[in-house]
Motif scaffolding. Structure first.
Motif, PDB file in Angstrom:
ATOM      1  N   UNK A  52     -39.557  33.884 -40.729  1.00 11.97           N
ATOM      2  CA  UNK A  52     -38.365  34.252 -41.517  1.00 11.97           C
ATOM      3  C   UNK A  52     -37.226  34.666 -40.598  1.00 11.97           C
ATOM      4  N   UNK A  53     -37.539  35.450 -39.566  1.00 17.52           N
ATOM      5  CA  UNK A  53     -36.499  35.891 -38.628  1.00 17.52           C
ATOM      6  C   UNK A  53     -35.842  34.671 -37.969  1.00 17.52           C
ATOM      7  N   UNK A  54     -36.648  33.766 -37.457  1.00 16.88           N
ATOM      8  CA  UNK A  54     -36.093  32.565 -36.812  1.00 16.88           C
ATOM      9  C   UNK A  54     -35.310  31.708 -37.805  1.00 16.88           C
ATOM     10  N   UNK A  55     -35.828  31.596 -39.024  1.00 13.02           N
ATOM     11  CA  UNK A  55     -35.149  30.792 -40.054  1.00 13.02           C
ATOM     12  C   UNK A  55     -33.793  31.404 -40.397  1.00 13.02           C
ATOM     13  N   UNK A  56     -33.754  32.725 -40.586  1.00 10.96           N
ATOM     14  CA  UNK A  56     -32.497  33.399 -40.946  1.00 10.96           C
ATOM     15  C   UNK A  56     -31.478  33.370 -39.810  1.00 10.96           C
ATOM     16  N   UNK A  57     -31.962  33.348 -38.579  1.00  7.76           N
ATOM     17  CA  UNK A  57     -31.063  33.240 -37.427  1.00  7.76           C
ATOM     18  C   UNK A  57     -30.633  31.792 -37.192  1.00  7.76           C
ATOM     19  N   UNK A  58     -31.119  30.904 -38.051  1.00  2.00           N
ATOM     20  CA  UNK A  58     -30.810  29.470 -38.004  1.00  2.00           C
ATOM     21  C   UNK A  58     -31.186  28.851 -36.659  1.00  2.00           C
ATOM     22  N   UNK A  59     -32.297  29.312 -36.112  1.00  2.79           N
ATOM     23  CA  UNK A  59     -32.783  28.752 -34.848  1.00  2.79           C
ATOM     24  C   UNK A  59     -33.354  27.368 -35.083  1.00  2.79           C
ATOM     25  N   UNK A  60     -33.157  26.527 -34.097  1.00  4.51           N
ATOM     26  CA  UNK A  60     -33.681  25.158 -34.133  1.00  4.51           C
ATOM     27  C   UNK A  60     -34.592  24.959 -32.932  1.00  4.51           C
ATOM     28  N   UNK A  61     -35.647  24.226 -33.143  1.00  4.91           N
ATOM     29  CA  UNK A  61     -36.620  23.923 -32.104  1.00  4.91           C
ATOM     30  C   UNK A  61     -36.722  22.405 -32.031  1.00  4.91           C
ATOM     31  N   UNK A  62     -36.181  21.858 -30.957  1.00  7.92           N
ATOM     32  CA  UNK A  62     -36.025  20.403 -30.811  1.00  7.92           C
ATOM     33  C   UNK A  62     -35.351  19.799 -32.047  1.00  7.92           C
ATOM     34  N   UNK A  63     -34.404  20.555 -32.588  1.00 10.00           N
ATOM     35  CA  UNK A  63     -33.600  20.072 -33.703  1.00 10.00           C
ATOM     36  C   UNK A  63     -34.086  20.476 -35.078  1.00 10.00           C
ATOM     37  N   UNK A  64     -35.228  21.146 -35.185  1.00 10.59           N
ATOM     38  CA  UNK A  64     -35.813  21.466 -36.489  1.00 10.59           C
ATOM     39  C   UNK A  64     -35.927  22.974 -36.696  1.00 10.59           C
ATOM     40  N   UNK A  65     -35.682  23.391 -37.922  1.00 13.68           N
ATOM     41  CA  UNK A  65     -35.834  24.794 -38.288  1.00 13.68           C
ATOM     42  C   UNK A  65     -37.328  25.108 -38.440  1.00 13.68           C
ATOM     43  N   UNK A  66     -37.694  26.389 -38.438  1.00 17.25           N
ATOM     44  CA  UNK A  66     -39.102  26.742 -38.648  1.00 17.25           C
ATOM     45  C   UNK A  66     -39.669  26.163 -39.952  1.00 17.25           C
ATOM     46  N   UNK A  67     -38.901  26.225 -41.014  1.00 14.71           N
ATOM     47  CA  UNK A  67     -39.390  25.691 -42.286  1.00 14.71           C
ATOM     48  C   UNK A  67     -39.572  24.178 -42.229  1.00 14.71           C
ATOM     49  N   UNK A  68     -38.662  23.479 -41.565  1.00  9.44           N
ATOM     50  CA  UNK A  68     -38.821  22.031 -41.408  1.00  9.44           C
ATOM     51  C   UNK A  68     -40.073  21.710 -40.594  1.00  9.44           C
ATOM     52  N   UNK A  69     -40.332  22.492 -39.547  1.00  6.43           N
ATOM     53  CA  UNK A  69     -41.530  22.263 -38.745  1.00  6.43           C
ATOM     54  C   UNK A  69     -42.796  22.453 -39.576  1.00  6.43           C
ATOM     55  N   UNK A  70     -42.813  23.498 -40.396  1.00  8.16           N
ATOM     56  CA  UNK A  70     -43.982  23.719 -41.255  1.00  8.16           C
ATOM     57  C   UNK A  70     -44.140  22.582 -42.257  1.00  8.16           C
ATOM     58  N   UNK A  71     -43.029  22.076 -42.760  1.00  2.00           N
ATOM     59  CA  UNK A  71     -43.085  20.964 -43.704  1.00  2.00           C
ATOM     60  C   UNK A  71     -43.587  19.688 -43.027  1.00  2.00           C
ATOM     61  N   UNK A  72     -43.176  19.466 -41.795  1.00  8.23           N
ATOM     62  CA  UNK A  72     -43.659  18.309 -41.033  1.00  8.23           C
ATOM     63  C   UNK A  72     -45.169  18.413 -40.856  1.00  8.23           C
ATOM     64  N   UNK A  73     -45.646  19.578 -40.440  1.00 12.92           N
ATOM     65  CA  UNK A  73     -47.083  19.737 -40.208  1.00 12.92           C
ATOM     66  C   UNK A  73     -47.883  19.600 -41.498  1.00 12.92           C
ATOM     67  N   UNK A  74     -47.389  20.192 -42.555  1.00 15.46           N
ATOM     68  CA  UNK A  74     -48.073  20.073 -43.844  1.00 15.46           C
ATOM     69  C   UNK A  74     -48.156  18.604 -44.270  1.00 15.46           C
ATOM     70  N   UNK A  75     -47.067  17.891 -44.131  1.00 12.38           N
ATOM     71  CA  UNK A  75     -47.021  16.473 -44.498  1.00 12.38           C
ATOM     72  C   UNK A  75     -47.996  15.668 -43.658  1.00 12.38           C
ATOM     73  N   UNK A  76     -48.041  15.942 -42.358  1.00 10.17           N
ATOM     74  CA  UNK A  76     -48.961  15.239 -41.467  1.00 10.17           C
ATOM     75  C   UNK A  76     -50.409  15.487 -41.875  1.00 10.17           C
TER      76      UNK A  76
END
Length: 156
Positions: free
Chosen positions: A60-84
């Motif tokens: 939540x902290x990283x998401x609220x700070x709008x941090x990106x990790x190789x272009x993706x937000x924490x929530x997007x990364x979790x969604x990618x992993x869940x989808x995979x």
């Protein structure tokens, strides 16, 4: 149609991992997100359960700070992993009783990879590059060149 830099880099990493037999759904370093993040595992600290979309405090902290990790937000990364994981046929969220440690075959990995690429297209608002029907567009009167259609799809 053009694609974003993050999309191209991500698909290239996943493609390479798939063909080098280095894509492993149950490894934080070699799963879809681990591969996208250059085999780093810090992303697992964004949630308390692998395969969940529920961000924990760190996420939540990283998401609220709008941090990106190789272009993706924490929530997007979790969604990618869940989808995979779902694409590979796992019951989520993962728990030691819901999966076996058997080797995962190429067909299963491809299904997971395909699901992720469809999601990445949705993230970047581009047409589904996994849908090959546009390559073989046939309108009943005229067959369009496959090469031309491919170039239109990938922006070459």
């Amino acid at each position: 149609m053009g694609t974003s830099k993050r999309f191209n880099e991500t698909v290239n990493k996943l493609y390479k991992a798939f063909h080098e037999n280095n894509l492993k759904p149950l490894s934080f370093q070699h799963c879809a997100v681990g591969t996208i993040l250059d085999h780093k595992t810090y992303w697992k600290e964004f949630s308390d359960a692998n395969g969940s979309l529920q961000l924990n405090y760190v996420g939540v902290v990283h998401q609220r700070l709008e941090r990106k990790f190789n272009g993706y937000s924490p929530l997007e990364l979790l969604e990618i992993e869940k989808t995979f994981l779902q694409g590979c046929g796992y019951q989520l969220p993962l728990h030691h009783t819901t999966f076996s440690s058997k080797k995962v075959g190429k067909k299963v990995l491809f299904n997971g990879l395909e699901a992720v690429i469809v999601l990445l297209c949705k993230f970047d608002n581009i047409p589904n590059v996994m849908n090959c029907s546009a390559l073989f567009d046939y309108d009943g009167k005229q067959f369009h060149s496959t090469q031309t259609k491919y170039q239109d799809l990938v922006g070459v």
